[in-house]
Design a protein around this motif. Structure first.
Motif, PDB file in Angstrom:
ATOM      1  N   ASP A 184       0.835  -1.197   0.000  1.00 47.00           N
ATOM      2  CA  ASP A 184       0.000   0.000   0.000  1.00 47.00           C
ATOM      3  C   ASP A 184       0.873   1.251   0.000  1.00 47.00           C
ATOM      4  O   ASP A 184       1.363   1.674   1.030  1.00 47.00           O
ATOM      5  N   LEU A 185       1.077   1.824  -1.176  1.00 46.18           N
ATOM      6  CA  LEU A 185       1.785   3.094  -1.284  1.00 46.18           C
ATOM      7  C   LEU A 185       0.829   4.275  -1.111  1.00 46.18           C
ATOM      8  O   LEU A 185       1.201   5.318  -0.583  1.00 46.18           O
ATOM      9  N   TYR A 186      -0.413   4.074  -1.549  1.00 47.76           N
ATOM     10  CA  TYR A 186      -1.394   5.168  -1.607  1.00 47.76           C
ATOM     11  C   TYR A 186      -1.543   5.886  -0.268  1.00 47.76           C
ATOM     12  O   TYR A 186      -1.481   7.113  -0.203  1.00 47.76           O
ATOM     13  N   SER A 187      -1.745   5.130   0.801  1.00 45.41           N
ATOM     14  CA  SER A 187      -2.010   5.761   2.096  1.00 45.41           C
ATOM     15  C   SER A 187      -0.798   6.511   2.637  1.00 45.41           C
ATOM     16  O   SER A 187      -0.937   7.385   3.504  1.00 45.41           O
ATOM     17  N   HIS A 188       0.392   6.200   2.117  1.00 49.29           N
ATOM     18  CA  HIS A 188       1.610   6.873   2.582  1.00 49.29           C
ATOM     19  C   HIS A 188       1.951   8.113   1.755  1.00 49.29           C
ATOM     20  O   HIS A 188       2.652   9.000   2.240  1.00 49.29           O
ATOM     21  N   PHE A 189       1.482   8.163   0.516  1.00 49.36           N
ATOM     22  CA  PHE A 189       1.879   9.244  -0.380  1.00 49.36           C
ATOM     23  C   PHE A 189       0.774  10.256  -0.662  1.00 49.36           C
ATOM     24  O   PHE A 189       1.051  11.323  -1.205  1.00 49.36           O
ATOM     25  N   VAL A 190      -0.467   9.944  -0.311  1.00 44.93           N
ATOM     26  CA  VAL A 190      -1.583  10.849  -0.569  1.00 44.93           C
ATOM     27  C   VAL A 190      -1.894  11.628   0.706  1.00 44.93           C
ATOM     28  O   VAL A 190      -1.929  11.066   1.804  1.00 44.93           O
ATOM     29  N   GLU A 191      -2.115  12.921   0.552  1.00 46.82           N
ATOM     30  CA  GLU A 191      -2.429  13.755   1.708  1.00 46.82           C
ATOM     31  C   GLU A 191      -3.738  13.299   2.347  1.00 46.82           C
ATOM     32  O   GLU A 191      -4.723  13.043   1.644  1.00 46.82           O
ATOM     33  N   PRO A 192      -3.776  13.184   3.680  1.00 42.26           N
ATOM     34  CA  PRO A 192      -5.008  12.754   4.367  1.00 42.26           C
ATOM     35  C   PRO A 192      -6.192  13.652   4.013  1.00 42.26           C
ATOM     36  O   PRO A 192      -6.072  14.878   3.957  1.00 42.26           O
ATOM     37  N   GLY A 193      -7.333  13.030   3.729  1.00 42.51           N
ATOM     38  CA  GLY A 193      -8.535  13.774   3.411  1.00 42.51           C
ATOM     39  C   GLY A 193      -8.594  14.291   1.989  1.00 42.51           C
ATOM     40  O   GLY A 193      -9.519  15.021   1.633  1.00 42.51           O
ATOM     41  N   THR A 194      -7.621  13.940   1.175  1.00 43.43           N
ATOM     42  CA  THR A 194      -7.616  14.363  -0.228  1.00 43.43           C
ATOM     43  C   THR A 194      -7.382  13.136  -1.102  1.00 43.43           C
ATOM     44  O   THR A 194      -7.138  12.035  -0.615  1.00 43.43           O
ATOM     45  N   ASP A 195      -7.454  13.361  -2.417  1.00 42.51           N
ATOM     46  CA  ASP A 195      -7.091  12.297  -3.349  1.00 42.51           C
ATOM     47  C   ASP A 195      -5.861  12.695  -4.144  1.00 42.51           C
ATOM     48  O   ASP A 195      -5.645  12.230  -5.254  1.00 42.51           O
ATOM     49  N   LYS A 196      -5.026  13.564  -3.540  1.00 44.70           N
ATOM     50  CA  LYS A 196      -3.867  14.099  -4.250  1.00 44.70           C
ATOM     51  C   LYS A 196      -2.552  13.623  -3.644  1.00 44.70           C
ATOM     52  O   LYS A 196      -2.443  13.440  -2.438  1.00 44.70           O
ATOM     53  N   LEU A 197      -1.578  13.458  -4.519  1.00 46.11           N
ATOM     54  CA  LEU A 197      -0.226  13.130  -4.088  1.00 46.11           C
ATOM     55  C   LEU A 197       0.331  14.257  -3.229  1.00 46.11           C
ATOM     56  O   LEU A 197       0.219  15.432  -3.595  1.00 46.11           O
ATOM     57  N   ASN A 198       0.892  13.916  -2.080  1.00 43.65           N
ATOM     58  CA  ASN A 198       1.507  14.923  -1.223  1.00 43.65           C
ATOM     59  C   ASN A 198       2.645  15.612  -1.976  1.00 43.65           C
ATOM     60  O   ASN A 198       3.585  14.944  -2.410  1.00 43.65           O
ATOM     61  N   PRO A 199       2.581  16.935  -2.163  1.00 43.52           N
ATOM     62  CA  PRO A 199       3.618  17.630  -2.949  1.00 43.52           C
ATOM     63  C   PRO A 199       5.011  17.521  -2.342  1.00 43.52           C
ATOM     64  O   PRO A 199       6.002  17.772  -3.033  1.00 43.52           O
ATOM     65  N   ALA A 200       5.108  17.139  -1.079  1.00 45.51           N
ATOM     66  CA  ALA A 200       6.433  16.970  -0.473  1.00 45.51           C
ATOM     67  C   ALA A 200       7.204  15.814  -1.116  1.00 45.51           C
ATOM     68  O   ALA A 200       8.427  15.739  -0.988  1.00 45.51           O
ATOM     69  N   TYR A 201       6.473  14.931  -1.797  1.00 48.48           N
ATOM     70  CA  TYR A 201       7.102  13.736  -2.366  1.00 48.48           C
ATOM     71  C   TYR A 201       7.352  13.824  -3.867  1.00 48.48           C
ATOM     72  O   TYR A 201       7.871  12.889  -4.465  1.00 48.48           O
TER      73      TYR A 201
END
Length: 220
Positions: free
Chosen positions: A178-195
């Protein structure tokens, strides 16, 4: 391993993004042909479909010379996986798969993606039953990666699609990462821009985070 980033850089210079859009099938055929020519040994740990993490020295990152990046995008709809499965003749010890986000961008339905993934997993298990398989979840594309507008329109599909892929992994008795839960910002469906610097490819902290998540499976 140091040759791979140089080869990919040469390809990117030969095919700028505007050219890739115009001649996409030809461009992908050439990239697949390049990866098909790279060697695979029976005890290798092989990554396929990881275009989001193409940059980097994989063997050095994992301190393991058996790790090999065959990271061309895992597009089911363009038959990329079917071409790269010829590498199974080397019977790698482990193979890590990532299903291409590009499939959604080209309008491939979630049902089709799940069915085709099932077919690919089955083919690997039939042709190389001793190979351990790891299926990685799909990650979204942000607006900052402008050429992938079709992906961002369907971003809300990715979380439920990943759930179905996880269920498929359980059915096929392969490991789901499961990469999704680690790379997506909580409460959004977007990739965390920090990554990511561009909204799609993992760079810097994202690359290291991805390596942290998959390394336990490499070391097993």
């Amino acid at each position: 391993m140091k040759m791979i980033p140089l080869l990919l850089m040469a390809l990117s210079l030969a095919f700028p993004l505007s050219a890739q859009n115009r001649t996409y099938p030809t461009f992908w055929h050439q990239r697949v042909s390049l990866f098909e020519k790279l060697s695979v040994n029976k005890d290798d740990i092989l990554f396929v479909g990881n275009s989001i993490t193409n940059g980097g020295e994989w063997a050095e990152l994992f301190h393991n010379p058996k790790v090999k990046n065959r990271g061309i995008s895992g597009d089911i709809c363009m038959g990329v996986y079917d071409r790269l499965l010829s590498m199974l003749k080397g019977r790698p010890a482990k193979i890590f798969l990532m299903i291409g986000i590009n499939d959604l961008g080209r309008g491939t339905s979630p049902d089709s993606i799940v069915c085709q993934t099932d077919r690919i997993l089955g083919k690997i298990q039939n042709e190389s039953p001793e190979t351990a398989i790891y299926l990685q979840s799909i990650l979204p594309v942000n607006e900052s990666f402008g050429m992938f507008e079709g992906h961002t329109r369907q971003r809300e599909i990715i979380a439920p699609l990943n759930l179905r892929l996880k269920q498929l992994a359980e059915k096929r008795k392969v490991i789901y990462i499961d990469l999704y839960s680690h790379f997506v910002e909580p409460g959004t469906d977007k990739l965390n821009p920090a990554y990511s610097n561009d909204g799609l490819h993992l760079m810097g902290a994202g690359y290291l985070k991805w390596a942290e998540l998959v390394k336990p499976y490499i070391d097993k």
